[in-house]
Design an enzyme around this catalytic site. Structure first.
Site, PDB file in Angstrom:
ATOM      1  N   GLU A 105      -4.461 -18.566   0.699  1.00 58.66           N
ATOM      2  CA  GLU A 105      -5.561 -17.688   0.176  1.00 58.66           C
ATOM      3  C   GLU A 105      -6.763 -18.244  -0.360  1.00 58.66           C
ATOM      4  O   GLU A 105      -7.944 -18.040   0.087  1.00 58.66           O
ATOM      5  CB  GLU A 105      -5.264 -16.840  -1.155  1.00 58.66           C
ATOM      6  CG  GLU A 105      -4.217 -15.479  -0.612  1.00 58.66           C
ATOM      7  CD  GLU A 105      -2.832 -15.915  -0.830  1.00 58.66           C
ATOM      8  OE1 GLU A 105      -2.298 -17.248  -0.790  1.00 58.66           O
ATOM      9  OE2 GLU A 105      -1.902 -14.944  -0.675  1.00 58.66           O
ATOM     10  N   GLY A 131       1.112 -13.014   0.872  1.00 56.86           N
ATOM     11  CA  GLY A 131       2.050 -11.824   0.234  1.00 56.86           C
ATOM     12  C   GLY A 131       3.529 -12.105   0.585  1.00 56.86           C
ATOM     13  O   GLY A 131       4.320 -11.535   0.112  1.00 56.86           O
ATOM     14  N   ALA A 135      -0.337  -9.981   3.914  1.00 56.08           N
ATOM     15  CA  ALA A 135      -1.059  -8.437   4.196  1.00 56.08           C
ATOM     16  C   ALA A 135      -1.195  -8.242   5.742  1.00 56.08           C
ATOM     17  O   ALA A 135      -1.632  -9.266   6.090  1.00 56.08           O
ATOM     18  CB  ALA A 135      -2.325  -8.286   3.244  1.00 56.08           C
ATOM     19  N   GLU A 189       4.727 -14.214  -1.624  1.00 53.49           N
ATOM     20  CA  GLU A 189       4.695 -13.491  -2.832  1.00 53.49           C
ATOM     21  C   GLU A 189       6.110 -12.636  -2.859  1.00 53.49           C
ATOM     22  O   GLU A 189       6.691 -12.466  -4.033  1.00 53.49           O
ATOM     23  CB  GLU A 189       3.618 -12.935  -3.106  1.00 53.49           C
ATOM     24  CG  GLU A 189       2.532 -14.034  -3.299  1.00 53.49           C
ATOM     25  CD  GLU A 189       1.215 -13.197  -3.477  1.00 53.49           C
ATOM     26  OE1 GLU A 189       0.369 -13.721  -4.447  1.00 53.49           O
ATOM     27  OE2 GLU A 189       0.779 -12.187  -2.792  1.00 53.49           O
TER      28      GLU A 189
HETATM   29  N1  COA Z   1      -1.665  -9.127   9.678  1.00 53.45           N
HETATM   30  C1  COA Z   1      -1.622  -8.423  10.638  1.00 53.45           C
HETATM   31  N2  COA Z   1      -1.279  -9.103  11.967  1.00 53.45           N
HETATM   32  C2  COA Z   1      -0.588 -10.303  11.978  1.00 53.45           C
HETATM   33  C3  COA Z   1      -0.591 -10.868  10.723  1.00 53.45           C
HETATM   34  C4  COA Z   1      -1.334 -10.381   9.638  1.00 53.45           C
HETATM   35  N3  COA Z   1      -1.014 -11.122   8.509  1.00 53.45           N
HETATM   36  N4  COA Z   1      -0.054 -12.272  11.160  1.00 53.45           N
HETATM   37  C5  COA Z   1       0.270 -12.191  12.424  1.00 53.45           C
HETATM   38  N5  COA Z   1      -0.311 -10.981  12.944  1.00 53.45           N
HETATM   39  C6  COA Z   1      -0.199 -10.791  14.432  1.00 53.45           C
HETATM   40  C7  COA Z   1      -1.192 -11.376  15.286  1.00 53.45           C
HETATM   41  O1  COA Z   1      -2.563 -10.798  15.097  1.00 53.45           O
HETATM   42  C8  COA Z   1      -0.636 -11.205  16.681  1.00 53.45           C
HETATM   43  O2  COA Z   1      -1.028 -10.113  16.992  1.00 53.45           O
HETATM   44  P1  COA Z   1      -1.352  -9.654  18.573  1.00 53.45           P
HETATM   45  O3  COA Z   1      -0.181  -9.907  19.452  1.00 53.45           O
HETATM   46  O4  COA Z   1      -1.838  -8.109  18.471  1.00 53.45           O
HETATM   47  O5  COA Z   1      -2.507 -10.630  18.806  1.00 53.45           O
HETATM   48  C9  COA Z   1       0.775 -11.352  16.279  1.00 53.45           C
HETATM   49  O6  COA Z   1       1.113 -11.044  14.804  1.00 53.45           O
HETATM   50  C10 COA Z   1       1.436 -12.642  16.492  1.00 53.45           C
HETATM   51  O7  COA Z   1       0.927 -13.717  15.843  1.00 53.45           O
HETATM   52  P2  COA Z   1       0.761 -15.032  16.228  1.00 53.45           P
HETATM   53  O8  COA Z   1      -0.069 -15.766  15.273  1.00 53.45           O
HETATM   54  O9  COA Z   1       0.638 -15.229  17.791  1.00 53.45           O
HETATM   55  O10 COA Z   1       2.462 -15.233  15.879  1.00 53.45           O
HETATM   56  P3  COA Z   1       3.019 -16.799  15.886  1.00 53.45           P
HETATM   57  O11 COA Z   1       4.431 -16.479  15.576  1.00 53.45           O
HETATM   58  O12 COA Z   1       2.641 -17.972  16.551  1.00 53.45           O
HETATM   59  O13 COA Z   1       2.721 -17.214  14.318  1.00 53.45           O
HETATM   60  C11 COA Z   1       2.368 -16.873  11.934  1.00 53.45           C
HETATM   61  C12 COA Z   1       2.923 -16.426  12.950  1.00 53.45           C
HETATM   62  C13 COA Z   1       2.791 -15.860  10.705  1.00 53.45           C
HETATM   63  C14 COA Z   1       2.674 -18.275  11.431  1.00 53.45           C
HETATM   64  C15 COA Z   1       0.749 -16.715  12.055  1.00 53.45           C
HETATM   65  O14 COA Z   1       0.600 -15.357  12.601  1.00 53.45           O
HETATM   66  C16 COA Z   1      -0.177 -16.641  11.035  1.00 53.45           C
HETATM   67  O15 COA Z   1      -0.321 -17.895  10.594  1.00 53.45           O
HETATM   68  N6  COA Z   1      -0.576 -15.496  10.348  1.00 53.45           N
HETATM   69  C17 COA Z   1      -1.534 -15.387   9.312  1.00 53.45           C
HETATM   70  C18 COA Z   1      -0.847 -15.638   8.096  1.00 53.45           C
HETATM   71  C19 COA Z   1      -1.808 -15.484   6.920  1.00 53.45           C
HETATM   72  O16 COA Z   1      -2.830 -16.081   6.742  1.00 53.45           O
HETATM   73  N7  COA Z   1      -1.578 -14.438   6.083  1.00 53.45           N
HETATM   74  C20 COA Z   1      -2.726 -13.890   4.997  1.00 53.45           C
HETATM   75  C21 COA Z   1      -2.190 -14.478   3.845  1.00 53.45           C
HETATM   76  S1  COA Z   1      -3.548 -13.998   2.628  1.00 53.45           S
END
Ligand code: COA
Length: 269
Positions: free
Chosen positions: A143, A120, A75, A123
């Site tokens: 989660e 998600g 999400a 999912e």
């Molecule tokens: N929702 C909104 N924005 C998100 C996001 C999410 N789920 N996941 C990443 N972003 C955004 C970050 O906030 C960042 O934004 P910014 O440039 O404005 O700071 C941008 O995407 C890049 O994120 P970053 O973490 O630096 O990218 P990365 O390539 O190093 O890593 C992921 C990618 C997906 C591995 C990492 O972002 C992550 O672990 N995200 C969270 C995943 C998560 O826990 N999802 C929810 C599950 S319930």
């Protein structure tokens, strides 16, 4: 082809007689937010599904994310932070409908997991029929480490896809696994070097798309619909799906092509 702010749609392949029918690649256009799920994106997905369901020429859909960092990061947590309770409930309804809509599509759907698929995002991949991953990606359901549980079907579809014990190993630890472990778990069935993922997904799509469209639809229905029925009921369902294939021109064409030692040309009739 049609491209919205949330989705890029490309029509690939098809055309030559005997060639696999057309394939569409649907790409989530949200690289700066790691292709995370917004309400607009889910509505866009529902529109794509409605169009695909009515498109008798379309044989296979490939679903992927823009860039190479994420397939989908779950999400959109920034959009979520701006939502009230009612909007969060509406989002979950839209997510549930969109994922059920993917499962219900007559065409097989391949998730080409080009980067992280978390929450998600995983999912979404689990609602697809087939999954191929780029080496180096990570997938997981984080989660329970965030004070919630998977709410987009993760606890159910993961257990159905890889078994209860393995699903619990992933859900209860909230750990992220790489493509090697995902492959060993059967969470994905193929992996490719990152630069070769598009080709690998297209190859898989071609292997599927060259088959008889009605057979593909009926086989998908038989597997999905029969999985949780008692065996006798499931075999009845399979038989009904089988009978429908007997009426098709494509079955006659396959027999003719066999006799003539050539590839069948399927029309989906
Ligand atoms: N929702 C909104 N924005 C998100 C996001 C999410 N789920 N996941 C990443 N972003 C955004 C970050 O906030 C960042 O934004 P910014 O440039 O404005 O700071 C941008 O995407 C890049 O994120 P970053 O973490 O630096 O990218 P990365 O390539 O190093 O890593 C992921 C990618 C997906 C591995 C990492 O972002 C992550 O672990 N995200 C969270 C995943 C998560 O826990 N999802 C929810 C599950 S319930």
């Amino acid at each position: 082809m049609a491209t919205s702010r949330e989705w890029q749609v490309e029509r690939l392949g098809g055309g030559a007689p005997g060639a696999p029918g057309p394939v569409e690649r649907w790409t989530i256009l949200g690289e700066p937010r790691r292709n995370s799920l917004t309400l607009a994106m889910l509505h866009g997905l529902a529109e794509l599904q409605a169009r695909a369901a009515a498109d008798r020429a379309l044989r296979v859909v490939i679903l992927t994310g823009a860039g190479d960092r994420a397939f989908c990061a779950g999400a959109d947590l920034k959009e979520r932070a701006r939502m009230g309770d009612a909007e969060v409930a509406g989002f979950h309804r839209a997510l549930r409908d969109a994922l059920a809509g993917l499962e219900a599509l007559p065409q097989p759907v391949i998730a080409a997991i080009n980067g992280a698929a978390l929450g998600g995002g995983l999912e979404l991949a689990l609602a697809c029929d087939l999954r191929v991953a780029a080496e180096g990606i990570e997938v997981g359901l984080p989660e329970v480490g965030l004070g919630i549980i998977p709410g987009g079907g993760g606890t159910q579809r993961l257990a159905r896809a890889i078994g209860v014990a393995r699903a619990k190993d992933l859900v209860l630890t909230a750990r992220r696994v790489d493509a090697v472990e995902a492959l060993a778990y059967g969470l994905v069935t193929r992996a490719a070097p990152p630069g070769a993922l598009r080709e690998a997904a297209l190859e898989m799509a071609g292997e599927v798309a060259r088959n008889a469209p009605v057979s593909l639809r009926q086989a998908k229905r038989a597997i999905d619909g029969g999985f949780h029925l008692p065996l006798e009921e499931a075999l009845d369902l399979e038989n009904r799906m089988y009978q429908d294939c007997l009426q098709t021109k494509d079955r006659v064409e396959a027999l003719k092509a066999f006799a003539e030692k050539r590839r069948p040309v399927f029309t989906g009739e």
